[in-house]
Every structure is written in C-alpha cells, then in structure tokens.
Design a protein around this motif. Structure first.
Motif: not given
Length: 496
Positions: A54-78
């Motif tokens: 189950a762990f080895q053959h799960a298909r993990y989708p690409n993950m992305g998002g963003e959040s705001s902090s005092f530094l501005g926006k933090v964005h990512y894409d895994l």
C-alpha cells in the motif's frame, strides 16, 4: 470430497437481492466458512506485506500551495514523490463483536523523496529554488475494516482509516540544520504533506481491499471449477463477527452448462461448528450431491484398465469359481476392461459416513472374434474421507448391518452373454464388491487429488485436517500455515 472445498474461506472478501439476514439466509446456504481468531493471527503475520504494498504503490500527486506571512507569500510545488527504505515494526489484529476487524500497524518507517520548487516573496526578499528533498517519517496506522455484503462477495469497507505521525521531517538537499527561514517554510510544507500522505495511503489500502476481494473470489471460484463444472459461492448474508471468529455464508450451488442447482431447505445452524480449530467448512449434501451428479453428466466416471494391471486384479481369490468365459477373455492377447457410470449417483451423508449409490456398466473384451462379457451392477457403498500428506484418502465399504445384506446387485437382464447364471453371477457380484469397488475408489482418490493439486491445494500447509460426517452435511476442520504462494500471486497482481 469435503476437503476439495478448502478455498471457500478465501471468498471472504459486498448488497444484492440474495443477501439476507443470517437467520433467513441459513435455508439457502450450502457452504459455511468459520475463520477463528487463531487463524486471524496467522493471517496477520503477513499483513505487513500488504501494508508495504500500500505504501510503495500509492501514487502520490504533485502538491503545491502558498501562504502569507510577514515575509510575504510562501509558495511551493512538490513533485515526483517516491518512497524508500520502508520498514514496519509490528502488526496487531482484534475481532470486535458485531463491529469490525481492528488492525493496528505500528512504527512504519519510511523516507519520501522528490523534487520541490519553492520561494519567498516580499519587499525585503524574493527568490526561488528547485531542489531535491527527503521526508523522514515514522507513522502508526489504524484500519478498522467493516465486512458487508455486495456483488456476491464479502467486501471490506476500510474508510475507517487513520495515520498518526510521530515523525515527519522535511529535509531540503539533506540540510538537517536549516536556518530559521527555511525551517519556517519546511514546517509549513510538512503540514500539507501529512494530509496528502494520509489521504493517499488510506485510498491505496481501500483499493487493495477491493483488489483482494476480487482476487480471492476469483481464486476460490477457479479452485471449485473444472471444465464445464462450477460452484457458485456467492454470499447469502453479511458475515458475522464475534470476538472468537468470522463466519461467512455461501450459496454453494453447483452449475453445469445452463443448469444451476437450488437450495431452499438447508439444515445449517451456527451450533454445527465449534471454535477450537483455526478453520471450519460446513458443506451440505445440497452441494455435494449435485456435484457428483454433474460429474456423471460430464462423463467423469469412467476408466479403462489393460495389461498387467488388469491381470493382477483377478489374481484375488474369491469364494466362488471364476467363470470360464472370464478366464478365456483374460488369456487373449490384449484384454481390456471398461467401467463407467450409467445413472447419476445418489449421495447422502449420515454420522456413519457418506452413502453413494449408483449403477455401473462393466465390459471385459478380449481379442477380435471373442464375445465380450458385459453387465450392469447396482452399487451402494459407505464412503469416509480423510486428507494426509497432500493426498485425499477415500475408504469405501459395504454399509450392510445384516450379514446377508449385499452392497452389489448384478442386473441379470443386462448380463451378456445370457448363458451366465447362478454361481457365475455370484462371482461377478463378489468381484465387483471385493475387486471393483476398491480399484475404482483408488482411481477416484488419485483423480480428485490430482484435480485439487492442479488448483493449488498442495501449496497449502494443512495441519491435522478432520472430516466429520453428520446428518445431511460434512464438517471439515483444520489448522493451517499461511499460504505464502497466494500472497505472492496477489502482490504480483497488484504490481501489474
């Protein structure tokens, strides 16, 4: 014959018109499987293999998002998330009466690897990176499958699935001591990764449960089928779970071409089975008798004996003299004995064993020009069965209670040549009883064993099986070792 239904327990795998409450379903039930808690423990030993899949053959989708902090926006894409170095600590199972099966998997350790594109932006700073990452994890998994009835199978609903993360540590390019800014970012991403991993693992377990249900059903049906003969093992009711066993109820109706047997007065009650062995099969005469009848319709009951094997048969001394015609036929160049059933056998089971009654045609032929000897014989025998050293063992004997009662009758109107009579007919009757019945029984032992092994029964570690005949049914009880070949076959199917 009861042993040949061993794989019925693998049909434990969803609501149709035929699924009734157990009390109503009993009357249309031809076979029952009871899997006790000790058996569940043995099966649980291999649960880790399925969880690993189950762990080895799960298909993990690409993950992305963003959040705001005092530094501005933090964005990512895994992306390209894969799992490595998977290990599982311990698996535990519990049967919860009238509820579900409790599975607890502790200390699932794994490393997730992939690529991340991330960046920060504000009036102070703005940059982005694409780097490899690792996620170190340690997870506990709890799944509480609920068994229900659907599509003729016992299906497992695994929606009650939860993961507890004792560790989920995101490392960017192996950096184990990130600065405060990077740590702020990795903590934020880790929360999202938890949600995605939990969702995908539970989805994969649910998918594996569906695949396993289909795989088990197909395996059981294939085992119980050969050529045009099959057995419908669809469930008649949802399974029952107690703290000591899981019990499933199956139609167990024989099918042949466009014919299907009917069961409407089954004698099953739960009191028929005990709980001291790992696995039980309750098998009704309503299943067994149609099965032996369609085997007759499919011309399964016939054999030809020649050569030294034939000559050795008649070296047995009987109480009556051998007819001269029989001596003459056996002394020809290539004598041949043919035996086949001419009427569908009738079968019924009592506490003494299983009675089988039918009519057989016997023909002994010699060289061309020599008239053959032929006759029909009505035979009634009492059969008991056992299983040892991966072989079926059948014992057939005359069931008479009175000294003069006979289990073989020669039908005089069928005898050819008609000149055979008196003591010669007595010889034929005695020969069928003392030579023919044991020989045909040995053929059936070999034939059924070969058929069961063709379907994979010899790959099972079956421990101390006992066949208990009762009034109208047979109980097969046994202990077993886990059938590793089935796990291998299932995991291969999962990898396809």
């Amino acid at each position: 014959m009861g042993i040949s239904t061993l794989l019925l327990f693998f049909s434990l795998a969803g609501l149709t018109w035929s699924c009734l409450d157990p009390n109503s379903a009993y009357r249309i039930t031809g076979a029952v499987c009871r899997l006790t808690y000790p058996a569940a423990l043995v099966l649980n030993e291999k649960t880790t293999n399925v969880i690993e899949a189950a762990f080895q053959h799960a298909r993990y989708p690409n993950m992305g998002g963003e959040s705001s902090s005092f530094l501005g926006k933090v964005h990512y894409d895994l992306s390209n998330l894969e799992i490595h170095n998977l290990s599982i600590g311990e698996s535990r199972v519990e049967l919860r009466e009238n509820e579900h099966i409790g599975l607890s998997i502790s200390s699932v350790s794994a490393v997730f690897q992939g690529t991340i594109l991330y960046g920060y932006g504000s009036w102070l700073i703005g940059f982005g990176h694409s780097v490899d990452f690792e996620i170190e994890s340690n997870i506990d998994l709890v799944v509480n499958p609920q068994l229900h009835c659907g599509d003729g199978k016992v299906a497992a609903d695994t929606s009650d699935c939860s993961l507890t993360f004792h560790k989920l540590h995101l490392l960017l390019q192996g950096d184990r001591q990130p600065g405060w800014l990077k740590r702020l970012f990795t903590d934020f991403v880790t929360f999202t990764v938890k949600m995605v991993v939990k969702s995908q693992i539970c989805k994969e377990i649910n998918k594996l449960a569906d695949i396993l249900a289909d795989f088990i059903q197909e395996t059981a049906e294939n085992f119980l089928s050969d050529g045009d003969i099959g057995v419908d093992i669809s469930v008649t009711a949802p399974p029952v779970i107690t703290s000591n066993y899981i019990e499933s109820y199956h139609k167990g109706v024989t099918q042949y071409h466009n014919m299907t047997a009917v069961i409407n007065a089954s004698v099953f009650t739960p009191a028929r089975l005990t709980e001291d062995r790992m696995l039980y099969f309750w098998i009704s005469d309503d299943l067994l008798e149609p099965l032996v009848k369609v085997a007759h319709l499919d011309s399964r009951y016939k054999c030809t004996i020649t050569g030294p094997e034939l000559l050795d048969l008649f070296k047995v001394d009987l109480s009556t003299a051998k007819p001269a015609l029989l001596e003459e036929l056996l002394s020809t160049e290539a004598p041949e004995l043919k035996v086949r059933s001419v009427t569908p056998p009738h079968l019924w089971t009592t506490a003494r064993g299983t009675f089988v009654q039918g009519t057989a045609s016997v023909e002994l032929a010699g060289s061309l020009g020599t008239p053959p000897l032929s006759f029909n014989a009505e035979v009634k025998v009492l059969v008991t069965a056992s299983y040892a050293n991966k072989k079926l063992i059948l014992r057939a004997r005359c069931p008479q209670r009175a000294p003069r009662e006979q289990c073989v009758s020669i039908l005089e109107e069928s005898v050819s040549p008609r000149s055979l009579q008196g003591g010669q007919l007595d010889y034929l009757r005695e020969a069928v009883e003392k030579i023919g019945v044991p020989k045909i029984t040995s053929y059936l032992e070999t034939g059924i064993t070969t058929l069961m092994n063709k379907q994979g029964l010899d790959l099972f570690d079956i421990i101390n099986p006992v066949v208990l005949p009762q009034e109208g049914y047979v109980v097969v009880q046994l202990d077993f070792g886990f059938p590793h070949h089935l796990l291998v076959d299932f995991l291969k199917k999962t990898l396809e």
